[in-house]
Write a protein that holds these residues in place. Sequence first.
Motif, PDB file in Angstrom:
ATOM      1  N   GLU A   1      -9.626  -4.571   4.841  1.00  0.00           N
ATOM      2  CA  GLU A   1     -10.008  -3.733   3.707  1.00  0.00           C
ATOM      3  C   GLU A   1     -11.469  -3.315   3.803  1.00  0.00           C
ATOM      4  OE1 GLU A   1      -6.966  -5.009   0.115  1.00  0.00           O
ATOM      5  OE2 GLU A   1      -8.845  -6.141   0.337  1.00  0.00           O
ATOM      6  N   HIS A   2     -12.323  -4.232   4.250  1.00  0.00           N
ATOM      7  CA  HIS A   2     -13.750  -3.897   4.397  1.00  0.00           C
ATOM      8  C   HIS A   2     -13.943  -2.754   5.381  1.00  0.00           C
ATOM      9  CE1 HIS A   2     -18.085  -4.343   4.819  1.00  0.00           C
ATOM     10  NE2 HIS A   2     -17.914  -4.410   6.128  1.00  0.00           N
ATOM     11  N   HIS A   3     -13.167  -2.765   6.450  1.00  0.00           N
ATOM     12  CA  HIS A   3     -13.297  -1.727   7.478  1.00  0.00           C
ATOM     13  C   HIS A   3     -12.380  -0.533   7.222  1.00  0.00           C
ATOM     14  CE1 HIS A   3     -16.042  -3.900  10.110  1.00  0.00           C
ATOM     15  NE2 HIS A   3     -15.336  -4.993   9.880  1.00  0.00           N
ATOM     16  N   GLN A   4     -11.764  -0.491   6.044  1.00  0.00           N
ATOM     17  CA  GLN A   4     -10.913   0.630   5.645  1.00  0.00           C
ATOM     18  C   GLN A   4      -9.772   0.876   6.630  1.00  0.00           C
ATOM     19  OE1 GLN A   4     -14.510   3.277   5.014  1.00  0.00           O
ATOM     20  NE2 GLN A   4     -13.379   3.796   3.162  1.00  0.00           N
ATOM     21  N   VAL A   5      -9.203  -0.228   7.094  1.00  0.00           N
ATOM     22  CA  VAL A   5      -8.056  -0.164   8.003  1.00  0.00           C
ATOM     23  C   VAL A   5      -6.759  -0.239   7.220  1.00  0.00           C
ATOM     24  CG1 VAL A   5      -6.859  -1.327   9.903  1.00  0.00           C
ATOM     25  CG2 VAL A   5      -9.367  -1.156   9.915  1.00  0.00           C
ATOM     26  N   ALA A   6      -6.718  -1.131   6.233  1.00  0.00           N
ATOM     27  CA  ALA A   6      -5.511  -1.329   5.433  1.00  0.00           C
ATOM     28  C   ALA A   6      -5.913  -1.850   4.060  1.00  0.00           C
ATOM     29  CB  ALA A   6      -4.567  -2.313   6.125  1.00  0.00           C
ATOM     30  N   ARG A   7      -4.979  -1.759   3.119  1.00  0.00           N
ATOM     31  CA  ARG A   7      -5.262  -2.246   1.755  1.00  0.00           C
ATOM     32  C   ARG A   7      -4.004  -2.920   1.205  1.00  0.00           C
ATOM     33  NH1 ARG A   7      -9.140  -2.101  -1.524  1.00  0.00           N
ATOM     34  NH2 ARG A   7     -10.320  -0.716  -0.144  1.00  0.00           N
ATOM     35  N   MET A   8      -4.229  -4.050   0.529  1.00  0.00           N
ATOM     36  CA  MET A   8      -3.132  -4.809  -0.064  1.00  0.00           C
ATOM     37  C   MET A   8      -2.858  -4.313  -1.479  1.00  0.00           C
ATOM     38  SD  MET A   8      -0.881  -7.217   0.362  1.00  0.00           S
ATOM     39  CE  MET A   8      -1.404  -8.352   1.680  1.00  0.00           C
ATOM     40  N   ARG A   9      -1.578  -4.012  -1.749  1.00  0.00           N
ATOM     41  CA  ARG A   9      -1.149  -3.627  -3.089  1.00  0.00           C
ATOM     42  C   ARG A   9      -0.327  -4.774  -3.668  1.00  0.00           C
ATOM     43  NH1 ARG A   9       1.427   2.299  -1.681  1.00  0.00           N
ATOM     44  NH2 ARG A   9      -0.421   3.189  -0.634  1.00  0.00           N
ATOM     45  N   ARG A  10      -0.666  -5.144  -4.881  1.00  0.00           N
ATOM     46  CA  ARG A  10       0.024  -6.248  -5.532  1.00  0.00           C
ATOM     47  C   ARG A  10       1.220  -5.750  -6.343  1.00  0.00           C
ATOM     48  NH1 ARG A  10      -2.120 -10.198  -2.511  1.00  0.00           N
ATOM     49  NH2 ARG A  10      -4.405  -9.977  -2.401  1.00  0.00           N
ATOM     50  N   GLY A  11       2.085  -6.659  -6.721  1.00  0.00           N
ATOM     51  CA  GLY A  11       3.200  -6.333  -7.597  1.00  0.00           C
ATOM     52  C   GLY A  11       4.430  -5.862  -6.842  1.00  0.00           C
ATOM     53  N   PRO A  12       5.475  -5.454  -7.604  1.00  0.00           N
ATOM     54  CA  PRO A  12       6.729  -4.976  -6.996  1.00  0.00           C
ATOM     55  C   PRO A  12       6.471  -3.780  -6.068  1.00  0.00           C
ATOM     56  CG  PRO A  12       7.000  -5.355  -9.348  1.00  0.00           C
ATOM     57  CD  PRO A  12       5.529  -5.464  -9.074  1.00  0.00           C
ATOM     58  N   GLY A  13       7.091  -3.810  -4.907  1.00  0.00           N
ATOM     59  CA  GLY A  13       6.902  -2.721  -3.950  1.00  0.00           C
ATOM     60  C   GLY A  13       5.564  -2.773  -3.251  1.00  0.00           C
ATOM     61  N   GLY A  14       4.849  -3.881  -3.450  1.00  0.00           N
ATOM     62  CA  GLY A  14       3.518  -4.003  -2.852  1.00  0.00           C
ATOM     63  C   GLY A  14       3.565  -4.496  -1.421  1.00  0.00           C
ATOM     64  N   GLY A  15       2.412  -4.794  -0.897  1.00  0.00           N
ATOM     65  CA  GLY A  15       2.276  -5.250   0.474  1.00  0.00           C
ATOM     66  C   GLY A  15       1.016  -4.667   1.091  1.00  0.00           C
ATOM     67  N   LEU A  16       0.849  -4.842   2.390  1.00  0.00           N
ATOM     68  CA  LEU A  16      -0.324  -4.332   3.102  1.00  0.00           C
ATOM     69  C   LEU A  16       0.015  -2.970   3.702  1.00  0.00           C
ATOM     70  CD1 LEU A  16      -3.234  -5.137   3.885  1.00  0.00           C
ATOM     71  CD2 LEU A  16      -2.303  -6.022   6.043  1.00  0.00           C
ATOM     72  N   PHE A  17      -0.758  -1.947   3.327  1.00  0.00           N
ATOM     73  CA  PHE A  17      -0.497  -0.580   3.773  1.00  0.00           C
ATOM     74  C   PHE A  17      -1.671  -0.047   4.600  1.00  0.00           C
ATOM     75  CE2 PHE A  17       2.236  -1.167   0.159  1.00  0.00           C
ATOM     76  CZ  PHE A  17       3.374  -0.418   0.428  1.00  0.00           C
ATOM     77  N   VAL A  18      -1.344   0.756   5.620  1.00  0.00           N
ATOM     78  CA  VAL A  18      -2.365   1.388   6.453  1.00  0.00           C
ATOM     79  C   VAL A  18      -3.093   2.450   5.634  1.00  0.00           C
ATOM     80  CG1 VAL A  18      -2.813   2.714   8.562  1.00  0.00           C
ATOM     81  CG2 VAL A  18      -0.982   1.005   8.515  1.00  0.00           C
ATOM     82  N   THR A  19      -4.424   2.488   5.742  1.00  0.00           N
ATOM     83  CA  THR A  19      -5.223   3.461   5.001  1.00  0.00           C
ATOM     84  C   THR A  19      -5.930   4.424   5.950  1.00  0.00           C
ATOM     85  OG1 THR A  19      -7.110   1.939   4.967  1.00  0.00           O
ATOM     86  CG2 THR A  19      -5.633   1.900   3.075  1.00  0.00           C
ATOM     87  N   GLU A  20      -6.447   5.485   5.370  1.00  0.00           N
ATOM     88  CA  GLU A  20      -7.223   6.473   6.135  1.00  0.00           C
ATOM     89  C   GLU A  20      -8.590   5.876   6.454  1.00  0.00           C
ATOM     90  OE1 GLU A  20      -7.830   9.987   8.104  1.00  0.00           O
ATOM     91  OE2 GLU A  20      -6.043   9.622   6.888  1.00  0.00           O
ATOM     92  N   PRO A  21      -8.954   5.777   7.734  1.00  0.00           N
ATOM     93  CA  PRO A  21     -10.258   5.184   8.065  1.00  0.00           C
ATOM     94  C   PRO A  21     -11.406   6.047   7.543  1.00  0.00           C
ATOM     95  CG  PRO A  21      -9.260   6.178  10.000  1.00  0.00           C
ATOM     96  CD  PRO A  21      -8.229   6.221   8.926  1.00  0.00           C
ATOM     97  N   GLY A  22     -12.467   5.392   7.101  1.00  0.00           N
ATOM     98  CA  GLY A  22     -13.641   6.098   6.596  1.00  0.00           C
ATOM     99  C   GLY A  22     -14.903   5.623   7.296  1.00  0.00           C
ATOM    100  N   VAL A  23     -16.049   6.081   6.814  1.00  0.00           N
ATOM    101  CA  VAL A  23     -17.321   5.751   7.459  1.00  0.00           C
ATOM    102  C   VAL A  23     -18.139   4.756   6.653  1.00  0.00           C
ATOM    103  CG1 VAL A  23     -17.443   7.983   8.608  1.00  0.00           C
ATOM    104  CG2 VAL A  23     -18.547   7.683   6.382  1.00  0.00           C
ATOM    105  N   ALA A  24     -17.630   4.309   5.506  1.00  0.00           N
ATOM    106  CA  ALA A  24     -18.426   3.456   4.626  1.00  0.00           C
ATOM    107  C   ALA A  24     -18.838   2.150   5.302  1.00  0.00           C
ATOM    108  CB  ALA A  24     -17.648   3.167   3.344  1.00  0.00           C
ATOM    109  N   ALA A  25     -17.876   1.459   5.927  1.00  0.00           N
ATOM    110  CA  ALA A  25     -18.189   0.174   6.554  1.00  0.00           C
ATOM    111  C   ALA A  25     -19.164   0.359   7.715  1.00  0.00           C
ATOM    112  CB  ALA A  25     -16.913  -0.500   7.041  1.00  0.00           C
ATOM    113  N   THR A  26     -18.950   1.414   8.507  1.00  0.00           N
ATOM    114  CA  THR A  26     -19.856   1.698   9.614  1.00  0.00           C
ATOM    115  C   THR A  26     -21.259   1.967   9.099  1.00  0.00           C
ATOM    116  OG1 THR A  26     -18.048   2.674  10.884  1.00  0.00           O
ATOM    117  CG2 THR A  26     -20.282   3.207  11.594  1.00  0.00           C
TER     118      THR A  26
END
Length: 297
Positions: free
Chosen positions: A168-193
């Motif tokens: 999540e820090h490197h904007q690779v993936a993000r965890m969604r909680r609750g029903p239908g949740g899980g770890l999803f691939v995200t659009e990479p950004g430049v914030a962490a860099t």
Amino acid sequence: EDDVDLLRDLMARARSGDVAYYRELHALLATLTRNPALELFVDLLNRVSALFLSDPTLLEASTISASSHAHCAIGEAVLAGDDGLARHRMRKHLLAEAEYLKAKARTRIELPRPTSDEKRGQRVAFEMLREIAEAGWPVGSLIGSEKALMERYGVSRAVLREAVRVLEHHQVARMRRGPGGGLFVTEPGVAATTEAVALHLHRQRITPAQLFEVRTAIELAALERTIEHLDDEDVAELEAALDAERHASTEELRDRVHGVHTVLATASGNRVLELLTLVLLRLTRLHQGPVPRRRLE
């Protein structure tokens, strides 16, 4: 004189084949600029270039010899104070290296592997990252639920959550909680860099003037390509950015003042120039003071 001695020593070692790092001249020239920002970005580009090679230590003898010859020729021009000749020889050398990479190297970089002394969570994060990259970085796709990922990698919930925090820090993936949740691939950004670079710049006490020396070089390179490749869509986006800046309030101006620079970098068609520009723009904002109020017309 100390700089001259360093350069002459490197050239002597290059002639005798005693240079372990084939990009040592590039690193030394960056250091001699006395601009830590330039030194940092040259080092980053050196490291990224090496990622395209399967093993930089296995370069052919002819390639190493040609590179050493070019480095000595560049060094001689620098020692002579002939900036035009040094620039010409460096450009020729870089173009030759680019052609070599096109012919010999991977079309995609090889991700660095985690070291054995890294925490288990970090190693799991690297494993996930490699799988995402090999799958073509499918933004929005589900990697797995927390329970499924714990089972797949054979780790505890604490270890998995540490890995997720890294991703999540490197904007690779993000965890969604609750029903239908899980770890999803995200659009990479430049914030962490940008955050990592900003920390380095702060530690090195880099000034805005040194930062803008790098910005000038990067943005002018992007501008040249933009003018060559500008199409109707780029023109429309540029006009929209100009209009947004023109009509921005004082409070909005800080967020919109770099819009034109972003559009021009994107229109260059070179993803590296675009990325470097975005990072440098974010770093510039860290140095900015209050936005001056507009004068009334």
